[in-house]
Design an enzyme around this catalytic site. Sequence first.
Site, PDB file in Angstrom:
ATOM      1  N   ASN A 224       0.045   8.568  -3.416  1.00  0.00           N
ATOM      2  CA  ASN A 224       1.319   8.923  -2.784  1.00  0.00           C
ATOM      3  C   ASN A 224       2.473   8.706  -3.760  1.00  0.00           C
ATOM      4  O   ASN A 224       2.256   8.295  -4.898  1.00  0.00           O
ATOM      5  CB  ASN A 224       1.510   8.124  -1.492  1.00  0.00           C
ATOM      6  N   LYS A 303     -17.657  14.191 -12.772  1.00  0.00           N
ATOM      7  CA  LYS A 303     -16.625  15.139 -12.357  1.00  0.00           C
ATOM      8  C   LYS A 303     -17.211  16.233 -11.449  1.00  0.00           C
ATOM      9  O   LYS A 303     -18.271  16.790 -11.750  1.00  0.00           O
ATOM     10  CB  LYS A 303     -16.006  15.760 -13.622  1.00  0.00           C
ATOM     11  N   LYS A 353       5.008  -0.716  15.771  1.00  0.00           N
ATOM     12  CA  LYS A 353       4.316  -1.030  14.514  1.00  0.00           C
ATOM     13  C   LYS A 353       4.386  -2.530  14.214  1.00  0.00           C
ATOM     14  O   LYS A 353       3.409  -3.145  13.817  1.00  0.00           O
ATOM     15  CB  LYS A 353       4.943  -0.228  13.361  1.00  0.00           C
ATOM     16  N   LYS A 357       0.902  -4.687  14.159  1.00  0.00           N
ATOM     17  CA  LYS A 357       0.490  -5.354  12.909  1.00  0.00           C
ATOM     18  C   LYS A 357       0.685  -6.861  12.996  1.00  0.00           C
ATOM     19  O   LYS A 357       0.256  -7.594  12.122  1.00  0.00           O
ATOM     20  CB  LYS A 357       1.278  -4.791  11.727  1.00  0.00           C
TER      21      LYS A 357
HETATM   22  N1  CTP Z   1      -0.540  -1.165   5.272  1.00  0.00           N
HETATM   23  C1  CTP Z   1      -1.655  -1.906   4.973  1.00  0.00           C
HETATM   24  N2  CTP Z   1      -2.883  -1.314   4.932  1.00  0.00           N
HETATM   25  C2  CTP Z   1      -3.020  -0.006   5.197  1.00  0.00           C
HETATM   26  C3  CTP Z   1      -1.876   0.765   5.507  1.00  0.00           C
HETATM   27  C4  CTP Z   1      -0.643   0.157   5.526  1.00  0.00           C
HETATM   28  O1  CTP Z   1      -1.534  -3.106   4.735  1.00  0.00           O
HETATM   29  N3  CTP Z   1      -4.221   0.532   5.153  1.00  0.00           N
HETATM   30  C5  CTP Z   1       0.769  -1.845   5.303  1.00  0.00           C
HETATM   31  C6  CTP Z   1       1.787  -1.342   4.294  1.00  0.00           C
HETATM   32  O2  CTP Z   1       1.727  -2.071   3.096  1.00  0.00           O
HETATM   33  C7  CTP Z   1       3.112  -1.563   4.996  1.00  0.00           C
HETATM   34  C8  CTP Z   1       2.767  -1.489   6.472  1.00  0.00           C
HETATM   35  O3  CTP Z   1       1.353  -1.615   6.560  1.00  0.00           O
HETATM   36  O4  CTP Z   1       3.643  -2.846   4.754  1.00  0.00           O
HETATM   37  C9  CTP Z   1       3.194  -0.239   7.150  1.00  0.00           C
HETATM   38  O5  CTP Z   1       2.646   0.878   6.462  1.00  0.00           O
HETATM   39  P1  CTP Z   1       2.651   2.322   7.129  1.00  0.00           P
HETATM   40  O6  CTP Z   1       2.020   3.293   6.198  1.00  0.00           O
HETATM   41  O7  CTP Z   1       4.024   2.608   7.627  1.00  0.00           O
HETATM   42  O8  CTP Z   1       1.756   2.011   8.394  1.00  0.00           O
HETATM   43  P2  CTP Z   1       0.465   2.675   8.928  1.00  0.00           P
HETATM   44  O9  CTP Z   1      -0.229   1.641   9.743  1.00  0.00           O
HETATM   45  O10 CTP Z   1      -0.315   3.292   7.825  1.00  0.00           O
HETATM   46  O11 CTP Z   1       1.040   3.744   9.931  1.00  0.00           O
HETATM   47  P3  CTP Z   1       1.322   5.326   9.714  1.00  0.00           P
HETATM   48  O12 CTP Z   1       0.401   5.972  10.649  1.00  0.00           O
HETATM   49  O13 CTP Z   1       2.764   5.480  10.082  1.00  0.00           O
HETATM   50  O14 CTP Z   1       1.050   5.655   8.270  1.00  0.00           O
END
Ligand code: CTP
Length: 414
Positions: A224, A303, A353, A357
């Site tokens: 990304n 590859k 969120k 989390k």
């Molecule tokens: N994060 C993480 N592990 C993952 C994805 C995200 O620890 N596999 C953490 C990121 O480092 C960040 C937080 O979760 O601090 C929020 O990330 P975000 O991408 O906004 O959350 P997602 O749970 O992936 O939700 P979304 O569906 O919006 O991508």
Amino acid sequence: MNTQDQTDAHSSTTSAVALGVTGSIGAYKAADLTSRLTQSGVDVHVVMTENATKLVQPQTFLTLSRNPVTTDLWHIPEWNPEHIALAERTDMLMVAPATANFLGKLAAGIADDALSTLALSHEGPVMVAPAMNPAMWAHPAVQENVETLQRRGVQFVGPAEGITACGTKGIGRMEEPDHILKAIRTQLAGLRLRQAQQKHPFQRIVVTAGPTREFLDPVRFLSNRSSGKMGYAVAAVAAAAGHEVTLISGPVSLPPPAGVECRDVQSASEMRSALKEELGQADILVMTAAVSDYTPTHTSDTKVHRENKHQLNIEFEPTPDILAEAAASKRDNQFIVGFAAETEPTQQRAREKLQQKNADMLVVNDVNQPDAGFEGDNNEGTVYLKDGSTKHIQNCDKTRFAEQLLAMISPQSL
Ligand code: CTP
């Protein structure tokens, strides 16, 4: 109750810096540095050696800093000797450019002019940006002085590699003013944070930063736009404030921040393993990393070739939520901060969120907003806290954003 505080990006940021200029041709870049520092709101007090005044006129620095320039130890405008007054008036000293002669004097404790006397009497951080011929920089006498100074806590910015004024290629050029400015602003942010957290115990902080790479084969991956700049700024400011910092970083093109222990990882799975090893000793976890949510179910060792132009379907599986896992096993006095880069941020989504989390704080930023978030030097975001309150950090550079964010983690919140 829901309270929304605006955090002003420019309040209480005025800091004073003593800028030492010695006799290297890099002195002309110090004029640019003075201008940039003044423009960013820093009160600059320039002290020049006699040799420096042969390269750039004191008048140049006087005009750019809007403050008197000190060139003479014996010019005493007030009862307090100027070097003592300057040490008291400024938060830190940066010497840019710093010649081999100046480094030698500082290492030996010689104080025979205004700048070397100031360097010994300054109780704040002392930083140097060396500038000299590559053979001089490589000389054992200079390298021994560098080691001595580093052991005593003097921070070095550069020197950089390139062509020096004498036409030689190698390591010896003074770092560019932009780079030095960033190092000064990080140091000042750390000092202000330390002041704000005076009663704060010493802490171990783990920061994750950058993107992850999920490999399809040895040459292709899913990733990304994260540049890592936000996480590196958090790590740098926390270290400058005196905390012990470990940075777990995905692949980025940023230099490691001063005073930070760095661990490089590639994939979400590697980030998870590294964090498992570090989390036990951490007081605070700041997850700025943009962790990939999916990884290919199968990674080819060789590859993948284009064959017969068939449609290619790749199967993905979810990666573990590293932040949620860390929060699930968190100790009573650990504090966990998450970051969410959103394209359509809503309060409801942010609160869900934060709750899903089980983080203590979630920083939400709108990546569609110009001059904020991914890749850029600035950020703006809303901080959601567990008690339902929010705080908005206005658009500012990521160093200042990091300072404001870390200042919100008060002893009461632990
Ligand atoms: N994060 C993480 N592990 C993952 C994805 C995200 O620890 N596999 C953490 C990121 O480092 C960040 C937080 O979760 O601090 C929020 O990330 P975000 O991408 O906004 O959350 P997602 O749970 O992936 O939700 P979304 O569906 O919006 O991508």
